[in-house]
Design a protein around this motif. Structure first.
Motif, PDB file in Angstrom:
ATOM      1  N   TYR A 115     -44.238   4.904  68.207  1.00  0.00           N
ATOM      2  CA  TYR A 115     -43.667   5.687  69.452  1.00  0.00           C
ATOM      3  C   TYR A 115     -43.409   7.278  69.161  1.00  0.00           C
ATOM      4  O   TYR A 115     -44.068   7.829  69.910  1.00  0.00           O
ATOM      5  CB  TYR A 115     -42.100   5.008  69.654  1.00  0.00           C
ATOM      6  CG  TYR A 115     -41.506   5.591  70.645  1.00  0.00           C
ATOM      7  CD1 TYR A 115     -41.562   5.187  71.947  1.00  0.00           C
ATOM      8  CD2 TYR A 115     -40.189   6.394  70.762  1.00  0.00           C
ATOM      9  CE1 TYR A 115     -41.184   5.694  73.288  1.00  0.00           C
ATOM     10  CE2 TYR A 115     -39.632   6.958  71.670  1.00  0.00           C
ATOM     11  CZ  TYR A 115     -40.257   6.930  73.122  1.00  0.00           C
ATOM     12  OH  TYR A 115     -39.542   7.092  74.102  1.00  0.00           O
ATOM     13  N   LEU A 116     -42.585   7.798  68.183  1.00  0.00           N
ATOM     14  CA  LEU A 116     -42.706   8.950  68.173  1.00  0.00           C
ATOM     15  C   LEU A 116     -43.901   9.650  67.161  1.00  0.00           C
ATOM     16  O   LEU A 116     -44.135  10.578  67.556  1.00  0.00           O
ATOM     17  CB  LEU A 116     -41.292   9.254  67.355  1.00  0.00           C
ATOM     18  CG  LEU A 116     -40.929  10.739  66.901  1.00  0.00           C
ATOM     19  CD1 LEU A 116     -40.628  11.488  68.319  1.00  0.00           C
ATOM     20  CD2 LEU A 116     -39.853  11.153  66.160  1.00  0.00           C
ATOM     21  N   ALA A 166     -35.659   8.315  68.124  1.00  0.00           N
ATOM     22  CA  ALA A 166     -36.504   9.361  68.592  1.00  0.00           C
ATOM     23  C   ALA A 166     -35.959  10.554  69.455  1.00  0.00           C
ATOM     24  O   ALA A 166     -35.943  11.643  69.153  1.00  0.00           O
ATOM     25  CB  ALA A 166     -37.786   8.890  69.393  1.00  0.00           C
ATOM     26  N   THR A 167     -34.882   9.955  70.368  1.00  0.00           N
ATOM     27  CA  THR A 167     -34.123  10.842  70.953  1.00  0.00           C
ATOM     28  C   THR A 167     -33.449  11.927  70.149  1.00  0.00           C
ATOM     29  O   THR A 167     -33.381  13.091  70.283  1.00  0.00           O
ATOM     30  CB  THR A 167     -32.881  10.273  71.840  1.00  0.00           C
ATOM     31  OG1 THR A 167     -33.740   9.130  72.747  1.00  0.00           O
ATOM     32  CG2 THR A 167     -32.478  11.212  72.835  1.00  0.00           C
ATOM     33  N   LEU A 192     -35.656  14.346  68.247  1.00  0.00           N
ATOM     34  CA  LEU A 192     -36.277  15.272  68.802  1.00  0.00           C
ATOM     35  C   LEU A 192     -35.138  16.530  69.069  1.00  0.00           C
ATOM     36  O   LEU A 192     -35.239  17.514  69.065  1.00  0.00           O
ATOM     37  CB  LEU A 192     -36.876  14.849  70.202  1.00  0.00           C
ATOM     38  CG  LEU A 192     -38.279  14.318  69.928  1.00  0.00           C
ATOM     39  CD1 LEU A 192     -38.521  13.633  71.380  1.00  0.00           C
ATOM     40  CD2 LEU A 192     -39.205  14.966  69.526  1.00  0.00           C
ATOM     41  N   SER A 244     -36.853   4.061  70.201  1.00  0.00           N
ATOM     42  CA  SER A 244     -36.773   5.156  71.106  1.00  0.00           C
ATOM     43  C   SER A 244     -35.431   5.842  71.281  1.00  0.00           C
ATOM     44  O   SER A 244     -35.390   7.269  71.358  1.00  0.00           O
ATOM     45  CB  SER A 244     -37.039   4.512  72.469  1.00  0.00           C
ATOM     46  OG  SER A 244     -35.940   3.611  72.957  1.00  0.00           O
ATOM     47  N   HIS A 256     -36.714   6.408  77.673  1.00  0.00           N
ATOM     48  CA  HIS A 256     -38.143   6.875  77.658  1.00  0.00           C
ATOM     49  C   HIS A 256     -38.610   8.450  78.277  1.00  0.00           C
ATOM     50  O   HIS A 256     -39.017   8.904  77.703  1.00  0.00           O
ATOM     51  CB  HIS A 256     -39.260   5.669  77.774  1.00  0.00           C
ATOM     52  CG  HIS A 256     -40.765   6.189  77.686  1.00  0.00           C
ATOM     53  ND1 HIS A 256     -41.136   6.613  76.505  1.00  0.00           N
ATOM     54  CD2 HIS A 256     -41.469   6.224  78.622  1.00  0.00           C
ATOM     55  CE1 HIS A 256     -42.436   6.820  76.766  1.00  0.00           C
ATOM     56  NE2 HIS A 256     -42.612   6.469  77.939  1.00  0.00           N
ATOM     57  N   ASN A 297     -36.946  11.236  76.758  1.00  0.00           N
ATOM     58  CA  ASN A 297     -37.463  11.485  75.610  1.00  0.00           C
ATOM     59  C   ASN A 297     -38.881  12.213  75.793  1.00  0.00           C
ATOM     60  O   ASN A 297     -39.325  13.033  75.162  1.00  0.00           O
ATOM     61  CB  ASN A 297     -38.139  10.195  74.841  1.00  0.00           C
ATOM     62  CG  ASN A 297     -36.733   9.700  73.908  1.00  0.00           C
ATOM     63  OD1 ASN A 297     -35.994  10.536  73.862  1.00  0.00           O
ATOM     64  ND2 ASN A 297     -37.010   8.226  73.457  1.00  0.00           N
ATOM     65  N   LEU A 337     -37.665  15.776  76.076  1.00  0.00           N
ATOM     66  CA  LEU A 337     -37.448  16.282  75.046  1.00  0.00           C
ATOM     67  C   LEU A 337     -38.871  16.805  74.275  1.00  0.00           C
ATOM     68  O   LEU A 337     -38.931  17.721  73.867  1.00  0.00           O
ATOM     69  CB  LEU A 337     -36.609  15.490  74.121  1.00  0.00           C
ATOM     70  CG  LEU A 337     -35.281  15.217  74.697  1.00  0.00           C
ATOM     71  CD1 LEU A 337     -34.319  14.156  73.722  1.00  0.00           C
ATOM     72  CD2 LEU A 337     -34.356  16.435  74.670  1.00  0.00           C
ATOM     73  N   ALA A 338     -39.797  15.857  74.531  1.00  0.00           N
ATOM     74  CA  ALA A 338     -41.035  16.099  73.938  1.00  0.00           C
ATOM     75  C   ALA A 338     -41.725  17.193  74.332  1.00  0.00           C
ATOM     76  O   ALA A 338     -42.502  18.198  73.807  1.00  0.00           O
ATOM     77  CB  ALA A 338     -41.980  14.721  74.159  1.00  0.00           C
TER      78      ALA A 338
END
Length: 767
Positions: free
Chosen positions: A375-376, A172-173, A176, A169, A107, A110, A113-114
């Motif tokens: 999440y994302l 999402a990694t 992204l 998650s 997390h 991430n 990355l966000a």
């Protein structure tokens, strides 16, 4: 915090290393503090069926064949995410704390990355004309604010603290990473670098799909970025995209559907099990989206829940909130379109939220609402809010920084408070019921948790409340039977299990409960027949193990061995069948064979087991003793044999490992005390410690004959003959009353001083 560069003649905002380092430190530290207590949480709900009870994931070696088997065996066909679970078992990181630590680390990654993605979006948005925007020096700070909100917001807890939602998650990694590679490639002036980055984007997308199917929207997210920031909302590009979607997307969708049909998978096949239709789910989701939005704006822990008991919408006026919610969603979509030209980033962020909820918030037969779906999608509102705030406060940076700090700390505190609820499964299910008292699944899972703790009376009350909510449910009948079995009410339990089988004849678990209830009632032959039918019908390892246990109880070692062997074939990666085979071999005096089985069980066990180490230590010890007895009757040089015995004695310290794992377990105390009292190897022998261990065991289980005999032996080995004789005499009387003639004779001999209580003397070892 930034400096300008001019690639392709455009204004770019490049980060300064010191500012980036400070931002990384703040984001990681505050995020880690928010999730610090998540490390204490256990495995709950779908964690069990997907991870802890899924033997195919408990890898002792990482092989391609094992990976394929895990994917085929799993209810979630997500090879990348499943590989991370299997590798944790492979490298000994199988406890809940390790799983949670990796989820939290993922997390935080991430979040970084966000930050990178938001920075790229904001830097590009700076080049667009006619936009309300932060000043150039605040672009990096605004991107950091978006990432920080993404990391510390409480709605993320379910995706992070719920172990199995690593699937969300991790998807999402890679999602992204794919978008970052696409954006960098899109802006690169080098054709070679651009091709490399596009290839990396496709590869990352594939890994995302292997983590969870929600990554399928990544190409649409890339298209959304392209249209908003590279094509400046060009209508010709929109028309071209529609043509591509028609002539490429439609055949692709048809091909995907045909492949699903050929594989026998129908994504809508579970709708008959739902209490809503596809149309009713579509009508319900606007209400869910309104709830999601309200949780983003006001994420108090009291508003968050593992499950949400939401009544489906049966029509536009049922319930009354359906039509207003639909109107709110349509108004939000209209606002996205209206904002797009002048407030591009805000419009993009809101469009991102809707796009990334589209798969799970439309017609698929999923639960109506689950918080991990945030999440994302949450990154979109975080991007929009940070950009707008930076634009409004462009002349007051100190106010903006103070506001961000206050909001981030408050959100992190709420996340920490929410994670407290996840510390125990019982607390989590009670939290659901406090918010939704009629949530059926929460009652079932709370009762199951209480049963697992041996709190059968409380479990029975919970199951009976669930029965009032849903009468005639086979699962509830079986769970009530389990609670009644735990309370010793075997007759009632048998009736409940039989009723459960009437309601659901094909459930493979119900006959196992029925057989256990029959055993408790003393109906051994009926229990054996029940288990045999279940094993023949399902070929499930649990059924073969239960049948083997009954056959062992009846004294039929050979039949028990056959059943346990079938269990091994049914579940080759499970430790328990191998353990049971070892127990049979040890009972028959086949110590070498027992050791092979116990060692195999140890290699397959997901976590160190005191029971397994106790059996293993006894097997090594017994083999050494048998070999020594055989050698003592022979003449000549026996150096090799002596070395083998010494090796087995050294490995018998597994008894000490068993005691270390379960220091209050009387069996482990007894077996270790016996070895310390009777060991011939002076390096192992410790009579004083043996006495202390036996005394501790007897305090927990006074009158236990095995512990008593070990205590007498340890006292004699320590030289306290008088106390040894008194204890031995008392144990002999108890053994005679219990019909244990061999133990009574051995203790009488010890009381008289006739037994050799130094190496090889009487013992109370047991398994």
């Amino acid at each position: 915090m930034s400096e300008r560069s001019s690639e392709r003649g455009e204004e770019r905002v490049a980060p300064r290393a010191a500012a980036v380092a400070a931002g990384v430190a703040v984001l990681v530290v505050l995020g880690a503090l928010a999730y610090e207590n998540a490390l204490d949480a256990g495995f709950v709900y779908d964690d069990l069926v997907n991870i802890t009870q899924r033997a195919s994931l408990h890898w002792s070696r990482a092989t391609l064949a094992g990976w394929v088997e895990a994917v085929v065996d799993s209810p979630s066909k997500r090879p990348v995410a499943l590989a991370t679970f299997g590798l944790q078992y492979r490298f000994g990181l199988a406890d809940a704390r390790a799983f949670h630590a990796i989820n939290v680390a993922l997390h935080l990654a991430n979040g970084l990355l966000a930050w990178a993605f938001a920075w790229l979006v904001f830097a590009r948005a700076r080049t667009l004309r006619g936009q309300a925007q932060p000043p150039p020096h605040a672009v990096g700070a605004a991107a950091f604010a978006a990432a920080l909100l993404f990391v510390v917001h409480p709605v993320q807890t379910q995706a992070v603290t719920y172990v199995v939602q690593r699937m969300s998650s991790l998807a999402a990694t890679f999602h992204l990473l794919a978008l970052i590679a696409f954006v960098l490639g899109r802006r690169s002036a080098s054709s070679g670098r651009r091709a490399t980055l596009y290839g990396a984007a496709v590869a990352a997308w594939g890994l995302g799909l292997g983590s969870k199917e929600t990554a399928a929207v990544a190409p649409l997210a890339a298209w959304l970025y392209e249209w908003y920031f590279e094509r400046d909302l060009d209508r010709a590009f929109l028309r071209q995209s529609a043509v591509v979607l028609l002539f490429v997307g439609a055949p692709t969708a048809v091909a995907a559907y045909v492949m699903l049909e050929m594989s026998g998978y129908d994504p809508f096949s579970s709708y008959p099990d739902k209490d809503f239709t596809p149309l009713e789910r579509l009508l319900s989701e606007p209400r869910v989206l309104v709830m999601y939005a309200s949780q983003i704006l006001w994420p108090a822990p009291s508003r968050l829940s593992l499950l949400h008991d939401i009544a489906p919408s049966r029509g536009l006026a049922s319930p009354a909130t359906t039509l207003p919610a639909l109107a709110a969603v349509l108004a939000a979509l209209a606002a996205i379109a209206a904002l797009a030209r002048r407030h591009r980033v805000a419009s993009f962020g809101l469009a991102w939220w809707f796009l990334h909820l589209a798969i799970e918030s439309t017609a698929l037969p999923l639960a109506l609402a689950m918080e991990h779906r945030h999440y994302l999608p949450l990154l979109g509102p975080a991007i929009a809010a940070s950009w707008v705030a930076g634009s409004l406060l462009r002349a007051r940076p100190s106010v903006a920084a103070a506001a961000l700090a206050a909001v981030a700390i408050a959100l992190a505190g709420a996340t920490h408070a929410r994670n407290d609820v996840w510390r125990t499964p019982e607390g989590l299910w009670r939290d659901v019921l406090a918010k939704y008292p009629d949530e059926f699944s929460a009652h079932v899972n709370l009762g199951f948790e209480l049963s697992g703790q041996g709190r059968f009376a409380e479990a029975l009350e919970v199951f009976e409340r669930a029965e009032r909510l849903r009468p005639g449910d086979a699962r509830i009948e079986a769970n009530i039977g389990n609670a009644l079995t735990g309370l010793g009410r075997s007759g009632e339990a048998v009736a409940r299990y039989e009723r459960a089988l009437e309601l659901e004849p094909d459930n493979p678990l119900t006959p196992l409960g029925l057989g256990r209830a029959q055993l408790l009632a003393g109906r051994v032959d009926e229990a054996r027949a029940t288990f045999a039918r279940a094993a023949a019908a399902t070929d499930a390892a649990e059924a073969w193990l239960a049948l083997g246990d009954v056959e062992l109880l009846r004294g039929d070692d050979r039949a028990a061995r056959r059943s346990y062997a079938r269990a091994v074939r049914a579940a080759p990666h499970a430790a328990e069948p191998a353990l049971k085979l070892g127990i049979v071999a040890a009972k028959r005096g086949e110590h070498g064979r027992a050791i092979v089985d116990f060692e195999r069980a140890r290699s397959l066990s997901p976590a160190p087991s005191p029971e397994l180490f106790s059996h293993l230590g006894l097997a090594y010890w017994s083999r050494a003793e048998a070999a020594r007895d055989a050698r003592d009757g022979e003449r000549g040089d026996a150096g090799d044999e002596a070395r083998d015995e010494a090796r087995d004695e050294a490995r018998a310290v597994a008894l000490a490992r068993a005691h270390a794992l379960a220091p209050a377990w009387p069996v482990a105390q007894n077996n270790l005390a016996w070895m310390l009292a009777t060991a011939r190897d002076p390096r192992l022998r410790d009579p004083a410690r043996a006495v202390a261990l036996a005394e501790a065991g007897l305090r927990a289980q006074p009158g236990d004959l095995d512990l008593g005999s070990t205590y007498a032996t340890a006292l004699a080995a320590a030289g306290d003959r008088e106390r040894a004789a008194a204890v031995a005499a008392e144990v002999a009387r108890g053994a005679a009353r219990a019909g244990r003639a061999d133990l009574a004779d051995a203790m009488r001999a010890l009381a008289r001083g006739d037994a050799a209580v130094l190496p090889g003397g009487a013992s109370g070892a047991r398994d």
